[in-house]
Write an enzyme that holds these catalytic residues in place. Sequence first.
Site, PDB file in Angstrom:
ATOM      1  N   GLY A   1     -10.221   6.271  -0.813  1.00 41.02           N
ATOM      2  CA  GLY A   1     -10.427   7.209  -1.736  1.00 41.02           C
ATOM      3  C   GLY A   1     -10.546   8.477  -1.566  1.00 41.02           C
ATOM      4  O   GLY A   1     -11.522   8.969  -0.499  1.00 41.02           O
TER       5      GLY A   1
ATOM      6  N   ASP B   1       0.849  -1.253  -0.103  1.00 41.33           N
ATOM      7  CA  ASP B   1      -0.161  -0.222  -0.079  1.00 41.33           C
ATOM      8  C   ASP B   1       0.864   1.313   0.085  1.00 41.33           C
ATOM      9  O   ASP B   1       2.169   1.205   0.385  1.00 41.33           O
ATOM     10  CB  ASP B   1      -0.925   0.136   1.263  1.00 41.33           C
ATOM     11  CG  ASP B   1      -1.821   1.332   1.343  1.00 41.33           C
ATOM     12  OD1 ASP B   1      -2.336   1.701   0.260  1.00 41.33           O
ATOM     13  OD2 ASP B   1      -1.962   1.601   2.263  1.00 41.33           O
TER      14      ASP B   1
ATOM     15  N   HIS C   1     -10.368  17.699  -5.788  1.00 41.15           N
ATOM     16  CA  HIS C   1      -9.136  16.611  -5.420  1.00 41.15           C
ATOM     17  C   HIS C   1      -7.866  16.893  -6.438  1.00 41.15           C
ATOM     18  O   HIS C   1      -6.881  16.903  -5.930  1.00 41.15           O
ATOM     19  CB  HIS C   1      -9.912  15.430  -5.959  1.00 41.15           C
ATOM     20  CG  HIS C   1      -8.994  14.272  -5.647  1.00 41.15           C
ATOM     21  ND1 HIS C   1      -8.285  13.472  -6.699  1.00 41.15           N
ATOM     22  CD2 HIS C   1      -8.737  13.617  -4.491  1.00 41.15           C
ATOM     23  CE1 HIS C   1      -7.592  12.659  -5.960  1.00 41.15           C
ATOM     24  NE2 HIS C   1      -7.802  12.493  -4.719  1.00 41.15           N
TER      25      HIS C   1
ATOM     26  N   ASP D   1      -0.034   4.923   1.239  1.00 42.11           N
ATOM     27  CA  ASP D   1      -0.317   5.877   2.322  1.00 42.11           C
ATOM     28  C   ASP D   1      -0.024   5.197   3.609  1.00 42.11           C
ATOM     29  O   ASP D   1      -1.004   4.253   4.156  1.00 42.11           O
ATOM     30  CB  ASP D   1      -1.637   6.830   2.227  1.00 42.11           C
ATOM     31  CG  ASP D   1      -1.566   7.540   1.176  1.00 42.11           C
ATOM     32  OD1 ASP D   1      -0.643   8.177   0.885  1.00 42.11           O
ATOM     33  OD2 ASP D   1      -2.680   7.364   0.139  1.00 42.11           O
TER      34      ASP D   1
ATOM     35  N   GLU E   1     -13.835  10.144  -2.717  1.00 38.83           N
ATOM     36  CA  GLU E   1     -14.949   9.622  -1.874  1.00 38.83           C
ATOM     37  C   GLU E   1     -14.964  10.411  -0.500  1.00 38.83           C
ATOM     38  O   GLU E   1     -15.853  10.715  -0.225  1.00 38.83           O
ATOM     39  CB  GLU E   1     -14.571   8.070  -1.919  1.00 38.83           C
ATOM     40  CG  GLU E   1     -15.031   7.290  -3.035  1.00 38.83           C
ATOM     41  CD  GLU E   1     -13.874   7.428  -4.078  1.00 38.83           C
ATOM     42  OE1 GLU E   1     -14.142   6.806  -5.185  1.00 38.83           O
ATOM     43  OE2 GLU E   1     -12.542   8.035  -3.809  1.00 38.83           O
TER      44      GLU E   1
ATOM     45  N   SER F   1      -2.923   1.175  -4.514  1.00 35.30           N
ATOM     46  CA  SER F   1      -3.257   2.120  -3.467  1.00 35.30           C
ATOM     47  C   SER F   1      -4.415   2.604  -4.259  1.00 35.30           C
ATOM     48  O   SER F   1      -4.970   3.091  -5.334  1.00 35.30           O
ATOM     49  CB  SER F   1      -2.381   3.096  -3.370  1.00 35.30           C
ATOM     50  OG  SER F   1      -2.834   4.246  -2.719  1.00 35.30           O
TER      51      SER F   1
ATOM     52  N   GLU G   1      -0.519  10.063   5.828  1.00 33.17           N
ATOM     53  CA  GLU G   1      -1.815  10.742   5.961  1.00 33.17           C
ATOM     54  C   GLU G   1      -1.675  11.845   7.321  1.00 33.17           C
ATOM     55  O   GLU G   1      -2.266  12.831   6.880  1.00 33.17           O
ATOM     56  CB  GLU G   1      -2.891   9.555   6.577  1.00 33.17           C
ATOM     57  CG  GLU G   1      -2.873   8.561   5.820  1.00 33.17           C
ATOM     58  CD  GLU G   1      -3.886   8.731   4.592  1.00 33.17           C
ATOM     59  OE1 GLU G   1      -4.285   9.924   4.486  1.00 33.17           O
ATOM     60  OE2 GLU G   1      -4.251   7.636   3.874  1.00 33.17           O
TER      61      GLU G   1
ATOM     62  N   SER H   1      -5.162   5.898  -3.641  1.00 33.60           N
ATOM     63  CA  SER H   1      -4.452   7.417  -3.739  1.00 33.60           C
ATOM     64  C   SER H   1      -4.629   7.526  -5.423  1.00 33.60           C
ATOM     65  O   SER H   1      -4.238   6.651  -6.260  1.00 33.60           O
ATOM     66  CB  SER H   1      -3.240   7.495  -3.303  1.00 33.60           C
ATOM     67  OG  SER H   1      -3.772   7.743  -1.713  1.00 33.60           O
TER      68      SER H   1
END
Length: 256
Positions: free
Chosen positions: A51, A8, A85, A10, A54, A125, A17, A127
């Site tokens: 996401g 992954d 975004h 993040d 999202e 990921s 994060e 992201s």
Amino acid sequence: MTRALLFDCDGVLADTERDGHLPAFNETFEHLGLPVRWSADDYARVLRIGGGKERLASLLTPEFVERAGLPDDEEAQRAAIAEWHAEKTRRYTAKVRAGEMPGRPGIARIADEAHDAGWLLAVASTSAEESVRAVLEHVVGPEAASRFAVFAGDVVPRKKPAPDIYELALRELRVSADDAVVVEDSANGLRAAVAADLATVVTTSSFTVDEDFAGAALVVDSLGDLPDAPSRVLADPRGVGPLDLVDLGTLVALTH
């Protein structure tokens, strides 16, 4: 036999994060004049949503839409979310390039070990791909980053905790789930990997340390770098410890 190591991004490659995404979201809100600012506690709740777009869409309650003066129709709202975004991604990527998020212990080391042993490498990921590639290059360096396949953003219809992105990675890499190991940091990511039948090492991060990691093959505070940052085992259901470093031998043991 071809093996694969999937990360992954993040919270795994770097503690992005806390040090990157949260401040980038809040800077974006301020820049756009949106009536919201996420605290650390707010963001911990938002992180349960897979996401970035999202997470932004979760703001769109009727009260927020009215307070922010946003349009009522869904198409216009989707366009607004995409604009927010994109702005957030620009700000986040700038933070990565400025070196504000150091790589987590053991990531560059184990990526080199896996590559030297002939393993395939990938990042999977939710992201944005631009953000993921920026973090990857920062953490392992441009040359090592070029060895990785990257599966990110909207390449699958359902995001974690759905297993779609890991299933896509396995198909594209042409690797069996029995021959792959995932490194995750969150319960959502763990659920996605386990649903794809993947052995999963969890490295807890700032926002996930208290989550439920039942189903993980191994839970540690980091992969570890010696002598300054040894790994601390938090749960070892397959009995591969004791250890102060998660290395390639550890990962092989987890796939048996």
